[in-house]
Structures are given as C-alpha cells and as structure tokens.
Design an enzyme around this catalytic site. Structure first.
Site, PDB file in Angstrom:
ATOM      1  N   ARG A 140     -52.169 -33.483  83.148  1.00  9.84           N
ATOM      2  CA  ARG A 140     -50.881 -33.095  82.561  1.00  9.84           C
ATOM      3  C   ARG A 140     -50.995 -31.760  81.827  1.00  9.84           C
ATOM      4  NH1 ARG A 140     -50.665 -38.695  79.400  1.00  9.84           N
ATOM      5  NH2 ARG A 140     -51.748 -39.250  81.319  1.00  9.84           N
ATOM      6  N   LYS A 191     -65.611 -40.750  81.693  1.00  8.44           N
ATOM      7  CA  LYS A 191     -65.303 -41.903  82.538  1.00  8.44           C
ATOM      8  C   LYS A 191     -66.556 -42.740  82.754  1.00  8.44           C
ATOM      9  CE  LYS A 191     -61.724 -39.722  85.432  1.00  8.44           C
ATOM     10  NZ  LYS A 191     -60.606 -40.618  85.120  1.00  8.44           N
TER      11      LYS A 191
HETATM   12  N1  BES Z   1     -57.629 -38.153  87.545  1.00  9.30           N
HETATM   13  C1  BES Z   1     -57.326 -39.192  86.645  1.00  9.30           C
HETATM   14  C2  BES Z   1     -56.360 -40.210  87.205  1.00  9.30           C
HETATM   15  C3  BES Z   1     -56.880 -41.107  88.287  1.00  9.30           C
HETATM   16  C4  BES Z   1     -57.590 -42.245  87.959  1.00  9.30           C
HETATM   17  C5  BES Z   1     -56.577 -40.849  89.597  1.00  9.30           C
HETATM   18  C6  BES Z   1     -58.018 -43.086  88.958  1.00  9.30           C
HETATM   19  C7  BES Z   1     -56.997 -41.703  90.588  1.00  9.30           C
HETATM   20  C8  BES Z   1     -57.722 -42.815  90.274  1.00  9.30           C
HETATM   21  C9  BES Z   1     -56.683 -38.640  85.364  1.00  9.30           C
HETATM   22  O1  BES Z   1     -57.100 -37.379  84.981  1.00  9.30           O
HETATM   23  C10 BES Z   1     -57.010 -39.600  84.266  1.00  9.30           C
HETATM   24  O2  BES Z   1     -58.144 -39.806  84.029  1.00  9.30           O
HETATM   25  N2  BES Z   1     -55.989 -40.160  83.641  1.00  9.30           N
HETATM   26  C11 BES Z   1     -56.173 -41.109  82.594  1.00  9.30           C
HETATM   27  C12 BES Z   1     -55.102 -40.879  81.561  1.00  9.30           C
HETATM   28  C13 BES Z   1     -55.279 -41.690  80.311  1.00  9.30           C
HETATM   29  C14 BES Z   1     -56.522 -41.267  79.570  1.00  9.30           C
HETATM   30  C15 BES Z   1     -54.057 -41.498  79.451  1.00  9.30           C
HETATM   31  C16 BES Z   1     -56.057 -42.515  83.181  1.00  9.30           C
HETATM   32  O3  BES Z   1     -55.204 -42.732  84.034  1.00  9.30           O
HETATM   33  O4  BES Z   1     -56.849 -43.353  82.796  1.00  9.30           O
HETATM   34 ZN    ZN Z   2     -58.868 -37.395  83.810  1.00 11.87          ZN
END
Ligand code: BES
Ligand code: ZN
Ligand code: ZN
Length: 501
Positions: free
Chosen positions: A350, A276
């Site tokens: 997931r 990230k």
């Molecule tokens: N924990 C994050 C989701 C999240 C992002 C929660 C911002 C709260 C605020 C999750 O694990 C994630 O990073 N999801 C990705 C999925 C994508 C790579 C398909 C996302 O939402 O960007």
């Molecule tokens: Zn994530």
C-alpha cells in the site's frame, strides 16, 4: 507452437495427430456421446460404450498409433460437454486439454477438426478461446532448468470450412493475448535474485520496443526528486535500487483521457523488520505479479492497436532488512503530502502504491485500475478462485463484470465503505498502514489506497493475492505451481469498452 487456420474440411486428412471433439446430448435416460467427426464416431463406438470417451468438458483422450486410418497416426478426442452449454471458457479449457496430449504423442504436425465444434452463432470467439487455451496451456516454468523441456515447435492447423476474415483476426488476438499473459507469467516466475526492480524495468523496456509504447524508467534519485516517500521508505531496507516504471501508449487522440493501470512491483517481500515466517517465504518472489500483469496489459493493448490511450505505472522495490530498513513507528510522507506511520513493515504494498496512485491521479485519467498481491486476507476470503475487486463506482463495476464475463476470469466485488477508511486513521500521522479494527484486512488496505486517488476518478483495486499464482487446480491453462498472469485478458477487454467512448 505455430498455429494456422485452413479453409478446408478435416475429413480424410493425412496428419500426425488429429484433434476431434466429443459432445454430449441430453437423452431421455442417459446422455448420448457424439464424436463430431463421423468417421471417428463410428470407429470409436466401443470406446464410447466403455466410457473411455465420455465427452465431458476438460477431457482429452489420446489414442496413439491408431490402426484405424493409415493417414492419421494419433488421435485426441476432446470433450466439450453438453452441446447446449458450450462457452468460450469450455473451448479455452479444451485447447489446454488437447495441448497436454501433444507432448505425450510426440506429434509435430497436428490438425484440428474445428467444424466439429457446434455453435449457434458465429464461432470466432470459440476459435480465439481454443487458441488461447493451446498457448496458455503450453506455458511451463522450466526457464531455469539446464535440461529445459523445450519441445520442438508443433505446427497446429485448425480446419474450418467456413473460414472468414474474423477468424484470422481472432487467431491473431488469441496469440497476442496468450503471449503477453505468458510474458507476465515468466516475469512472475523469475526468482528474486533474477528479478530485481532494475531487471523488471529492463524487461518492461525490452518488451515495449517496437510496440509504439514509450517507456520511461525513474531511478532512485528521480524517485526522491518526485517526492515518492512511500516507495523510498520501503526501498530503504534494500541494497537494490528502486525503480518507477512508466509505459505510455497513445492509440487515440492525445485529448482523450488515458486509462491508467497501476501494479505492485515488489520483487521480493520478506516482510521487513516485521519479518514473515520462513515457511512459504519463497513465494514472495511473486509479489510483483500485479506489476508484471499491468506491464503485459499495456503490451497487449499496444499490440492489438486498441483505440485508447493507456498508461502503466509500476513502483518497484524489494522489502528487505538492511541496517537502513524502515522501522515500526517510522513516519513517511507520500507524494501528495499525506503522512503515514508504519505499524507493520510487512504492509508495504500500500505504501509503494500510494505514490503511484498519486501520479496516476495527476494524469487526469478516465479510470485508474490497480492490481496488487496486497493482502493475505484476500486469500482467506476468496482463495485462488475469484479475484476480489474494490470500487465505489457502479459504472466501472458493471464494465469490469462484463469484461470478466467475456474472458472467463472470475472476479468478485468486495465491500469498501467509510468505516474501512476510519480504521486506517493514524495516531501520530494522517494514516496508519495497519487497520485499528479487526478483520476485513483486504478492505482496509483498499481504503488506504483510496486516500491517494481523486474521488472524482473512477477507480478499482484488484487484490490478486490469491489468484496471482498457483491458481491452476481448476484451470488447466494455468500452471499448477506458478504465476497465472491473471487479469491481463480482463484488463484488455475492459480497455476495449473505452475505445468508442
Ligand atoms: N505481499 C503480502 C500479501 C500476500 C500475502 C500476498 C500472502 C499473497 C499471499 C503483503 O505485503 C503483506 O504482507 N500484507 C500483510 C498486511 C498486514 C501486515 C496488514 C498481510 O496480508 O498479512
Ligand atoms: Zn508484505
Ligand atoms: Zn507484499
């Protein structure tokens, strides 16, 4: 804060601080403001005329060292808005608004004139909501400051002439709910170094003590033995051992099918190799809020002795990048034998939930409910206002709406159809953890989770990415910055609907 109910009128009291209510009544021209404590209404006529007191819901005006009454040192006038539009949620916010003035006033003994809350029918729900507001509003994230703002305990007496047994029950319920929500918030607010999977599991065990809940914690070896390939695959990248937390409560005959609550317990999510961006990454300590909230839900269900059987399941790990971290392209096998390819290591929630949902299915439950800070797309769709939920079961949807209506937590059903499922097909494995389509990232994530739930079991997935923390701009009983404990109260309310089924 020590809260008690007193079967007496709050007129002519001697107290450090008196809380009284102001309402508005629609008049021909302007609406009229009335303080529902006669003596105060007369004394504060000027403040009403000068609009210092407007009676609007959410308003709490503190008058310090008042000279009006020898026996009342401070006064807080709390607005409830139009008398015909009062709801429990307005009382919850009134409780938090009143509470916010307690600290400023430095009062230690507080009296609330609850006879002044207009109600057509029974006002037990109002008592419950007001107390919830007081306690939820008092939560502060100051555990890690050496000079924590730990206040002296305030004694709050709620005066109600027509006090009944139901009010005492409502008070107890409110205290249990608020304490468990605040417990979930504390877990969520703890930083990653102080809230590892092991610590989360230990917290769950400690909280379960004395509640009748059976707590079982699986370590890495057991998780391996249980073929939880999704959880293990994510945990590979972390030096911290993963945990699988199981809380079981039996409040009904063993033959009664359990309600299973599953929560994402990702104690820190840096994204893994698909890392990230740095800005805001610290917020990913909150990625275990789904887990914290279902643990709290189970504690509340047990403390309230609901006549249901309930289980909480929390897969817990970090998503980090050591030399063994899973890589884009890697393929893992979930507990039910389905394979998935990792096309983005940041879509890890997931994966850990897949195994937990398989295990949930094996419990032959009445329903499965999961809560997860799953997708950034959810934040885009609904912001921090509504919690989006996905279910294909109409009866469950109606029960969720009913529960949320009663707790005041805003929920919104999101779409989940076969097209979303099709987008999650893998090229080299059964499934991909990334959608092949564009957009609808929350729905495709839900579609992925659906692959691990028996289609005959009513299931709902709550994506709390937007509401799990920092939801407090509108809600004065939620910290502006910090975990919210969202859905704990709604899940408990939902569980109540299964008491007599
Ligand atoms: N924990 C994050 C989701 C999240 C992002 C929660 C911002 C709260 C605020 C999750 O694990 C994630 O990073 N999801 C990705 C999925 C994508 C790579 C398909 C996302 O939402 O960007
Ligand atoms: Zn994530
Ligand atoms: Zn995550």
């Amino acid at each position: 804060m020590n809260i008690s109910l007193v079967q007496k009128s709050a007129k002519k009291l001697q107290t450090d601080l008196l809380v009284a209510f102001a309402i508005t009544k629609k008049g021909k021209k302007d609406s009229e403001v009335i303080i529902t404590h006669d003596e105060l209404h007369t004394s504060f006529k000027k403040s009403i005329a000068s609009k210092e007191i407007t009676g609007k819901s959410g308003e709490a005006v503190l008058f310090r060292a008042t000279n009006f009454f020898d026996e009342v040192h401070n006064i807080v006038i709390v607005g409830l808005g139009d008398e015909s539009e009062i709801t429990p949620e307005i009382l919850r916010q009134a409780g938090a608004a009143a509470q916010s003035q307690f600290k400023t006033s430095k009062a230690s003994s507080i009296s609330v004139d609850f006879d002044g809350v207009p109600s057509k029918n029974s006002n037990t729900q109002y008592v419950q909501a007001f107390v919830e507001g007081l306690l939820l509003g008092a939560y502060a994230v100051d555990h890690f400051k050496t000079k924590s703002g730990k206040e002296k305990t305030e004694a709050v007496s709620i005066y109600l002439t027509a006090l009944k047994k139901e009010h005492t029950e409502a008070l107890k319920t409110a205290i249990t709910l608020a304490e468990t929500v605040n417990f979930a918030r504390r877990l969520g607010d703890s930083p990653g170094n102080l809230m590892t999977p092991t610590i989360l599991a230990n917290e769950a065990v400690a909280a379960a003590k004395g509640t009748g809940i059976k707590a079982t914690i699986w370590n890495k070896a057991r998780i391996k033995k249980e073929k939880m390939g999704g959880l293990l695959g994510v945990a590979q990248g972390s030096d911290q051992e993963p945990r699988f937390i199981i809380l079981e409560y039996y409040g009904a005959a063993k033959s009664k099918k359990p309600l299973v609550f599953v929560g994402k317990g990702l104690t820190f999510d840096c994204g893994g190799i698909s890392i990230k961006p740095s800005a805001g990454m610290e917020e990913m300590k909150y990625d275990m809020c789904g887990g914290a909230n279902v643990i709290a839900t189970l504690i509340a269900i047990a403390k309230l002795k609901l006549k249901v059987n309930a289980i909480a399941l929390v897969p817990s790990t970090e998503n980090l990048i050591n030399g063994s971290a899973t890589k884009p392209g890697d393929i893992h096998t979930a507990r039910n034998g389905k394979t998935f390819e990792i096309n983005n290591t940041d879509a890890e929630g997931r994966l850990i939930l897949s195994d937990a949902l398989c295990y949930a299915t094996e419990q032959k439950p009445e329903i499965i409910i999961d809560a997860a800070t799953l997708t950034g797309a959810m934040v885009v769709a609904l912001g921090n206002i509504h919690t989006g939920f996905f279910t294909r079961n109409k009866d469950l949807k109606n029960k969720i709406d009913k529960a949320a209506e009663s707790t005041g937590e805003l929920v919104w059903q999101m779409p989940l159809v076969d097209h979303h499922v099709a987008d999650m097909k893998g090229t080299y494995a059964d499934l991909s953890n990334m959608s092949s389509g564009k957009g609808a990232g929350s729905a495709t994530a839900a579609a992925f989770l659906e692959q691990f739930v028996d289609s005959k079991i009513p299931w709902a997935h709550f994506d709390i990415a937007g509401t799990g923390w920092s939801a407090g701009n509108r809600l004065n009983y939620c910290p502006k910055k910090g975990a919210s404990g969202v859905m704990v109260r709604t899940f408990v309310e939902l569980a109540k609907q299964y008491e007599n089924l």
